[in-house]
Design an enzyme around this catalytic site. Structure first.
Site, PDB file in Angstrom:
ATOM      1  N   ASP A   1      39.540  48.484  56.315  1.00 36.81           N
ATOM      2  CA  ASP A   1      40.802  49.024  56.833  1.00 36.81           C
ATOM      3  C   ASP A   1      40.866  50.543  56.648  1.00 36.81           C
ATOM      4  O   ASP A   1      41.392  51.262  57.501  1.00 36.81           O
ATOM      5  CB  ASP A   1      41.988  48.367  56.123  1.00 36.81           C
ATOM      6  CG  ASP A   1      42.250  46.962  56.636  1.00 36.81           C
ATOM      7  OD1 ASP A   1      41.990  46.706  57.829  1.00 36.81           O
ATOM      8  OD2 ASP A   1      42.707  46.106  55.839  1.00 36.81           O
TER       9      ASP A   1
ATOM     10  N   ARG B   1      68.114  58.250  44.661  1.00 36.76           N
ATOM     11  CA  ARG B   1      67.389  58.914  43.580  1.00 36.76           C
ATOM     12  C   ARG B   1      66.381  57.922  43.029  1.00 36.76           C
ATOM     13  O   ARG B   1      66.730  56.797  42.679  1.00 36.76           O
ATOM     14  CB  ARG B   1      68.347  59.348  42.474  1.00 36.76           C
ATOM     15  CG  ARG B   1      67.601  60.075  41.380  1.00 36.76           C
ATOM     16  CD  ARG B   1      68.536  60.665  40.362  1.00 36.76           C
ATOM     17  NE  ARG B   1      67.758  61.363  39.363  1.00 36.76           N
ATOM     18  CZ  ARG B   1      68.266  62.058  38.364  1.00 36.76           C
ATOM     19  NH1 ARG B   1      69.580  62.147  38.237  1.00 36.76           N
ATOM     20  NH2 ARG B   1      67.483  62.652  37.511  1.00 36.76           N
TER      21      ARG B   1
ATOM     22  N   ASP C   1      61.687  57.208  42.706  1.00 37.75           N
ATOM     23  CA  ASP C   1      60.334  57.749  42.885  1.00 37.75           C
ATOM     24  C   ASP C   1      60.075  58.192  44.322  1.00 37.75           C
ATOM     25  O   ASP C   1      59.359  59.160  44.550  1.00 37.75           O
ATOM     26  CB  ASP C   1      59.286  56.700  42.491  1.00 37.75           C
ATOM     27  CG  ASP C   1      59.095  56.638  40.981  1.00 37.75           C
ATOM     28  OD1 ASP C   1      59.816  57.362  40.263  1.00 37.75           O
ATOM     29  OD2 ASP C   1      58.223  55.878  40.524  1.00 37.75           O
TER      30      ASP C   1
ATOM     31  N   THR D   1      51.922  44.816  55.664  1.00 35.59           N
ATOM     32  CA  THR D   1      51.061  44.031  54.766  1.00 35.59           C
ATOM     33  C   THR D   1      50.306  44.931  53.780  1.00 35.59           C
ATOM     34  O   THR D   1      49.509  44.431  52.984  1.00 35.59           O
ATOM     35  CB  THR D   1      50.048  43.210  55.589  1.00 35.59           C
ATOM     36  OG1 THR D   1      49.438  44.080  56.552  1.00 35.59           O
ATOM     37  CG2 THR D   1      50.712  42.062  56.308  1.00 35.59           C
TER      38      THR D   1
ATOM     39  N   TYR E   1      50.848  48.933  51.612  1.00 32.78           N
ATOM     40  CA  TYR E   1      51.605  49.463  50.465  1.00 32.78           C
ATOM     41  C   TYR E   1      53.028  48.895  50.413  1.00 32.78           C
ATOM     42  O   TYR E   1      53.540  48.521  49.345  1.00 32.78           O
ATOM     43  CB  TYR E   1      51.640  50.995  50.562  1.00 32.78           C
ATOM     44  CG  TYR E   1      52.322  51.669  49.406  1.00 32.78           C
ATOM     45  CD1 TYR E   1      51.618  51.964  48.237  1.00 32.78           C
ATOM     46  CD2 TYR E   1      53.684  51.999  49.461  1.00 32.78           C
ATOM     47  CE1 TYR E   1      52.251  52.573  47.163  1.00 32.78           C
ATOM     48  CE2 TYR E   1      54.313  52.603  48.397  1.00 32.78           C
ATOM     49  CZ  TYR E   1      53.588  52.894  47.252  1.00 32.78           C
ATOM     50  OH  TYR E   1      54.224  53.492  46.184  1.00 32.78           O
TER      51      TYR E   1
HETATM   52  P1  NAD Z   1      42.332  51.965  49.479  1.00 35.37           P
HETATM   53  O1  NAD Z   1      40.857  51.949  49.558  1.00 35.37           O
HETATM   54  O2  NAD Z   1      42.999  52.218  48.173  1.00 35.37           O
HETATM   55  O3  NAD Z   1      42.873  50.619  50.171  1.00 35.37           O
HETATM   56  C1  NAD Z   1      43.839  49.884  49.628  1.00 35.37           C
HETATM   57  C2  NAD Z   1      43.835  48.486  50.208  1.00 35.37           C
HETATM   58  O4  NAD Z   1      44.805  48.448  51.242  1.00 35.37           O
HETATM   59  C3  NAD Z   1      42.533  47.971  50.814  1.00 35.37           C
HETATM   60  O5  NAD Z   1      42.277  46.701  50.287  1.00 35.37           O
HETATM   61  C4  NAD Z   1      42.853  47.872  52.306  1.00 35.37           C
HETATM   62  O6  NAD Z   1      42.165  46.807  52.960  1.00 35.37           O
HETATM   63  C5  NAD Z   1      44.323  47.580  52.251  1.00 35.37           C
HETATM   64  N1  NAD Z   1      45.024  47.862  53.497  1.00 35.37           N
HETATM   65  C6  NAD Z   1      45.032  48.986  54.237  1.00 35.37           C
HETATM   66  N2  NAD Z   1      45.782  48.813  55.324  1.00 35.37           N
HETATM   67  C7  NAD Z   1      46.262  47.541  55.253  1.00 35.37           C
HETATM   68  C8  NAD Z   1      47.119  46.782  56.088  1.00 35.37           C
HETATM   69  N3  NAD Z   1      47.659  47.305  57.178  1.00 35.37           N
HETATM   70  N4  NAD Z   1      47.417  45.517  55.701  1.00 35.37           N
HETATM   71  C9  NAD Z   1      46.905  44.984  54.581  1.00 35.37           C
HETATM   72  N5  NAD Z   1      46.090  45.648  53.750  1.00 35.37           N
HETATM   73  C10 NAD Z   1      45.790  46.921  54.094  1.00 35.37           C
HETATM   74  O7  NAD Z   1      42.887  53.054  50.461  1.00 35.37           O
HETATM   75  P2  NAD Z   1      42.474  53.285  51.957  1.00 35.37           P
HETATM   76  O8  NAD Z   1      41.369  52.345  52.306  1.00 35.37           O
HETATM   77  O9  NAD Z   1      42.321  54.737  52.173  1.00 35.37           O
HETATM   78  O10 NAD Z   1      43.791  52.804  52.691  1.00 35.37           O
HETATM   79  C11 NAD Z   1      44.995  53.521  52.572  1.00 35.37           C
HETATM   80  C12 NAD Z   1      46.068  52.495  52.591  1.00 35.37           C
HETATM   81  O11 NAD Z   1      45.993  51.774  51.378  1.00 35.37           O
HETATM   82  C13 NAD Z   1      47.457  53.066  52.642  1.00 35.37           C
HETATM   83  O12 NAD Z   1      47.903  53.217  53.969  1.00 35.37           O
HETATM   84  C14 NAD Z   1      48.275  52.032  51.854  1.00 35.37           C
HETATM   85  O13 NAD Z   1      48.978  51.157  52.683  1.00 35.37           O
HETATM   86  C15 NAD Z   1      47.251  51.247  51.079  1.00 35.37           C
HETATM   87  N6  NAD Z   1      47.529  51.370  49.664  1.00 35.37           N
HETATM   88  C16 NAD Z   1      48.146  50.327  49.065  1.00 35.37           C
HETATM   89  C17 NAD Z   1      48.507  50.417  47.739  1.00 35.37           C
HETATM   90  C18 NAD Z   1      49.229  49.271  47.116  1.00 35.37           C
HETATM   91  O14 NAD Z   1      49.378  48.231  47.780  1.00 35.37           O
HETATM   92  N7  NAD Z   1      49.727  49.428  45.905  1.00 35.37           N
HETATM   93  C19 NAD Z   1      48.233  51.567  47.005  1.00 35.37           C
HETATM   94  C20 NAD Z   1      47.599  52.613  47.642  1.00 35.37           C
HETATM   95  C21 NAD Z   1      47.244  52.506  48.995  1.00 35.37           C
END
Ligand code: NAD
Length: 268
Positions: A45, A150, A152, A163, A165
């Site tokens: 992804d 107010r 984070d 699906t 973050y």
């Molecule tokens: P990364 O390598 O930290 O990937 C994080 C995870 O997010 C991977 O497992 C990826 O498959 C999954 N992911 C990305 N888009 C998704 C989607 N639309 N539906 C379900 N899972 C998804 O970071 P990256 O690969 O550069 O991807 C950046 C994305 O990671 C950001 O857009 C954010 O949504 C996600 N992220 C999630 C968290 C969290 O859930 N706590 C934290 C940081 C980043």
């Protein structure tokens, strides 16, 4: 047909990308990085997200398809042992690429000095303070005062980003056929001064969210994981984009099946 293949540099992705490239060229497809009709992302992804951003100025003409060489992805729904099938479908369809499209979010950041930064996201846009201090901001929806936030930060997620973050912070899962975006709070403080709704809210396509941050010196806005630092912010505007991301649909995969496979596992 003009195409391009992007990969994440890992050995298995480089090999998979080479194979796709060779087979398509052998069938008179033309490699063209600048103006492709089809962009094939090989990795996960994260690779699709960077591929999408590399073609952000060509969304009207480019269709994406993603193959994963690691974990099952949400955008990357072909595996590397399905390369032959994917290539056969691409050749069979030629210029007539079957496609589906997904909603995007546009964000505009107006600084106090009059400068403007604009960005688009396919997963989410996150607004938060750069320092350890909390984000304090008035939130207006559809030009009406809504709340004083107010905490984070605030996350604005697309349906396909629901699906990612957004899910981790309690957002709802939204089917990509629904043309909306959601605003999800990140660790809000609720007291007599700051009172937030404390639920994710789903906003229709014709409504804009305006944030008017207080003490607005140091902010970051995160577009699909890419961080932009801000100074002296006057207003941040979030809305559904008039543009959509087009994905080649060489076979249909049900959104809820993807959700079940990724988060619950198959019930055998
Ligand atoms: P990364 O390598 O930290 O990937 C994080 C995870 O997010 C991977 O497992 C990826 O498959 C999954 N992911 C990305 N888009 C998704 C989607 N639309 N539906 C379900 N899972 C998804 O970071 P990256 O690969 O550069 O991807 C950046 C994305 O990671 C950001 O857009 C954010 O949504 C996600 N992220 C999630 C968290 C969290 O859930 N706590 C934290 C940081 C980043």
């Amino acid at each position: 047909m003009k195409f391009w293949v992007n990969n994440n540099g890992k050995e298995e992705s480089v090999q998979a990308a080479d194979k796709i490239r060779r087979e398509l060229i052998a069938h008179d497809f033309v490699l063209d990085q600048k103006a492709p009709s089809l962009v094939i992302s090989v990795g996960g992804d994260g690779t699709l997200l960077s591929t999408f951003h590399a073609y952000i100025d060509h969304l009207d003409t480019v269709k994406f398809v993603a193959l994963h060489t690691g974990h099952l992805g949400f955008y990357s729904d072909w595996t590397d042992d399905e390369i032959d099938e994917l290539v056969a479908r691409i050749i069979e369809q030629g210029d007539d690429i079957p496609a589906t499209s997904y909603p995007l979010i546009d964000v505009e950041i107006d600084a106090k000095d009059g400068s403007v930064i604009k960005g688009t996201a396919i997963n989410e846009v996150i607004v938060r303070r750069l320092s350890a201090l909390t984000l304090k901001t008035q939130v207006d929806i559809d030009n009406e005062y809504f709340e004083s936030f107010r905490g984070d930060g605030l996350c604005f997620a697309t349906p396909t980003g629901s699906t990612a973050y957004s899910k981790s912070i309690g957002g709802a899962l939204i089917h990509p056929k629904v043309n909306v975006f959601q605003m999800v709070e990140i660790a809000s403080i609720n007291n007599r001064v700051y009172r937030t709704i404390s639920s994710p809210i789903v906003i229709p396509a014709d409504q804009i969210v305006h944030l008017y941050p207080q003490d607005a010196e140091d902010y970051v806005v995160n577009f699909d994981g890419k961080v932009v630092k801000l100074k002296d912010t006057e207003c941040i505007k979030a809305q559904l984009s008039p543009q959509r991301a087009q994905f080649a649909q060489y076979r249909h995969r049900h959104f809820w099946t993807r959700v079940e496979t990724a988060f619950l596992g198959k019930n055998d």
